[in-house]
Design an enzyme around this catalytic site. Structure first.
Site, mmCIF file in Angstrom:
data_model
loop_
_atom_site.group_PDB
_atom_site.id
_atom_site.type_symbol
_atom_site.label_atom_id
_atom_site.label_comp_id
_atom_site.label_asym_id
_atom_site.label_seq_id
_atom_site.Cartn_x
_atom_site.Cartn_y
_atom_site.Cartn_z
ATOM 1 N N ASP A 16 -13.836 39.449 24.883
ATOM 2 C CA ASP A 16 -13.513 38.034 24.858
ATOM 3 C C ASP A 16 -12.137 37.906 24.204
ATOM 4 O O ASP A 16 -11.665 38.829 23.533
ATOM 5 C CB ASP A 16 -14.582 37.294 24.053
ATOM 6 C CG ASP A 16 -14.249 35.836 23.829
ATOM 7 O OD1 ASP A 16 -13.830 35.169 24.781
ATOM 8 O OD2 ASP A 16 -14.384 35.379 22.680
ATOM 9 N N ASP A 18 -10.547 34.511 22.541
ATOM 10 C CA ASP A 18 -10.463 33.640 21.372
ATOM 11 C C ASP A 18 -11.486 34.032 20.305
ATOM 12 O O ASP A 18 -12.680 34.116 20.576
ATOM 13 C CB ASP A 18 -10.690 32.189 21.784
ATOM 14 C CG ASP A 18 -9.617 31.694 22.741
ATOM 15 O OD1 ASP A 18 -8.478 31.522 22.296
ATOM 16 O OD2 ASP A 18 -9.929 31.517 23.931
#
Length: 476
Positions: A16, A18
């Protein structure tokens, strides 16, 4: 199931973006997100301007893992079986007596069966699961306070306005609108208004160093080491391509695309992991604009939206294996860890910043695999309150004391978040930095049902999960 997990055994490693690969200056980002939501509610929906005034003490209310009950305006911290451990009405923390009066002697939340094991969305509650979302918990609590002051509220109907504020500030066009407005200022000498593009994206674009933390050289080297070891590296983010490029260029450098075999933006997780190719096809990108849907995925590259089924078929071709072993790193239980584990049988590594400040100072001595801390991965987190990750009002992320159960005194119980970590994560780490200096074949003890709850946290377990002889923790 093997007792240990090693990156060396994985064919594919996904990240991922963020709060996983890209870490934020949490304090500045919280303020920016709150201000962007509050300003919209005041200027576009007519809410009281008092909503925009926030004192430093207010941030202690923010706590990951809370559930907002939209029917009664209460925020809840739950035990692993749905017991209400702590609660507030608006920002006012409820007493034990008020919790018992509201939720009964057993203190059970009525919607727990709906969300437990599914993380299902509902118009009756909202789960605060990530730092982008978390300032909204404070905002909603303060909205409840203001509504209670102004009239006798029997039903809270502000959630649709909160959703509108999120869509306004995070809409895909906001990032592009910012540049269009700047061009109009330069070329046509027109007035630039943030109303045309929200607040969040213009602020991050103007001063990324204020909000974003660059990856250390050791993390960059670790990513290259994974690549050179023949691992297929994926970046899967729900952020749009232009914002993804801004982040990655700042934290990794302008050559970041060379690190990843595939970059997938606007992935709309958790749907990416759960929906079919017909529901969520991959799309090509031209100048950050999405083009026609693809019937299948034929080669690595940069794509938008998409689905796990088509990605997995491509991974089989790239690796030459009928069942490539995949691990996915993420910070959101709902959007990353739960769906990747439950729907796609991936190994999962939860990046949990709370671990950085609640970790035990010592490694427990009853673990056969324990080793001196100086031999473990570099762990640079300071052992002090990290604002606003820790909250004095809500207590530990991992355990809590609860009174009034079956007429007993205070009992220590595991939180719902702790149970989810043990159930759906392979291991949990405070940051990528914590493992960046380890050899790729390092063996991590994994979470297992027959192991102590603190097994699986690296490099140290949360202090609250290591029971003291006089303070056993009750499993309900």
């Amino acid at each position: 199931m093997a007792e240990h997990f090693s990156l060396a055994d994985c064919d594919v490693i996904g990240f991922d973006l963020d709060h996983t690969l890209c870490r934020y200056n949490v304090g500045c980002t919280f303020s920016l997100i709150y201000d962007s939501f509050a300003q919209f509610l005041v200027e576009h929906k007519g809410y009281d301007r008092e909503l925009m005034s926030v004192t430093p003490d207010c941030w202690d209310f923010c706590f990951k893992g809370l559930l907002l009950d939209l029917e009664d305006g209460n925020l809840l911290k739950l035990g692993e079986d749905g017991t209400v451990l702590r609660a507030s009405h608006g920002t006012r923390i409820l007493t034990v007596e008020e919790i018992l009066e509201t939720y009964g002697k057993k203190r059970k939340w009525k919607h727990f069966k709906t969300i437990n094991g599914t993380f299902a969305r509902s118009g009756k509650y909202h789960f605060y699961d990530n730092y982008f979302d978390l300032p909204g918990a404070l905002l909603c609590a303060r909205v409840v306070d203001l509504l209670d002051q102004n009239r006798n509220v029997k039903k809270y109907e502000f959630w649709k306005d909160v959703i509108a504020s999120i869509e306004y500030n995070y809409k895909a066009s906001a990032f592009k609108d910012y540049f269009i407005c700047l061009l109009q200022v330069l070329i046509q000498n027109t007035f630039f208004s943030e109303e045309d593009s929200g607040i969040y994206f213009p602020s991050v674009k103007k001063d990324p160093g204020k909000y974003l933390l660059r990856c250390s050289e050791s993390v960059k080297d670790w990513l290259r080491k994974l690549k050179n070891a023949g691992k297929v590296l994926l970046l899967i983010t729900s952020s749009h391509s232009d914002y993804c490029r801004l982040l990655c260029e700042h934290i990794l450098g302008e050559d970041f695309e060379e690190i990843f075999d595939m970059i997938i933006t606007n992935a709309l997780k958790p749907g990416f992991f759960t929906q079919t190719p017909q529901q969520r096809p991959f799309r090509t990108l031209v100048n950050d604009e999405e083009r026609e849907p693809l019937p299948s995925l034929e080669q690595p590259g940069w794509y938008s939206q998409g689905n796990w089924n088509h990605l997995n078929e491509l991974l089989k071709k790239i690796t030459g294996k009928s069942e490539p072993k995949v691990v996915y790193f993420g910070d959101s239980m709902r959007s990353d860890i739960f769906p990747a584990h439950s729907y796609n049988n991936c190994e999962t590594v939860l990046v949990l910043e709370e671990l950085e400040v609640e970790a035990s100072q010592q490694v427990t001595t009853d673990r056969k695999d324990s080793e001196p801390l100086e031999k473990k991965g570099k762990y640079e987190g300071k052992r002090q309150k990290m604002w606003p990750v820790l909250s004095e009002q809500w207590g530990s992320y991992f355990v809590d004391g609860v009174t009034g159960l079956e007429g007993e005194g205070e009992t220590q119980v595991y939180t719902w978040c702790t149970n989810n970590i043990n159930t759906y994560s392979t291991i949990a780490i405070p940051s990528l930095q914590a493992i960046a200096d380890l050899p790729l074949d390092h063996k991590f003890p994994r979470f297992c049902p027959d192991k102590p709850r603190f097994t699986g946290y690296y490099p140290r377990p949360p202090a609250a999960l290591v029971p003291r002889p006089s303070e056993p923790i009750t499993q309900e």
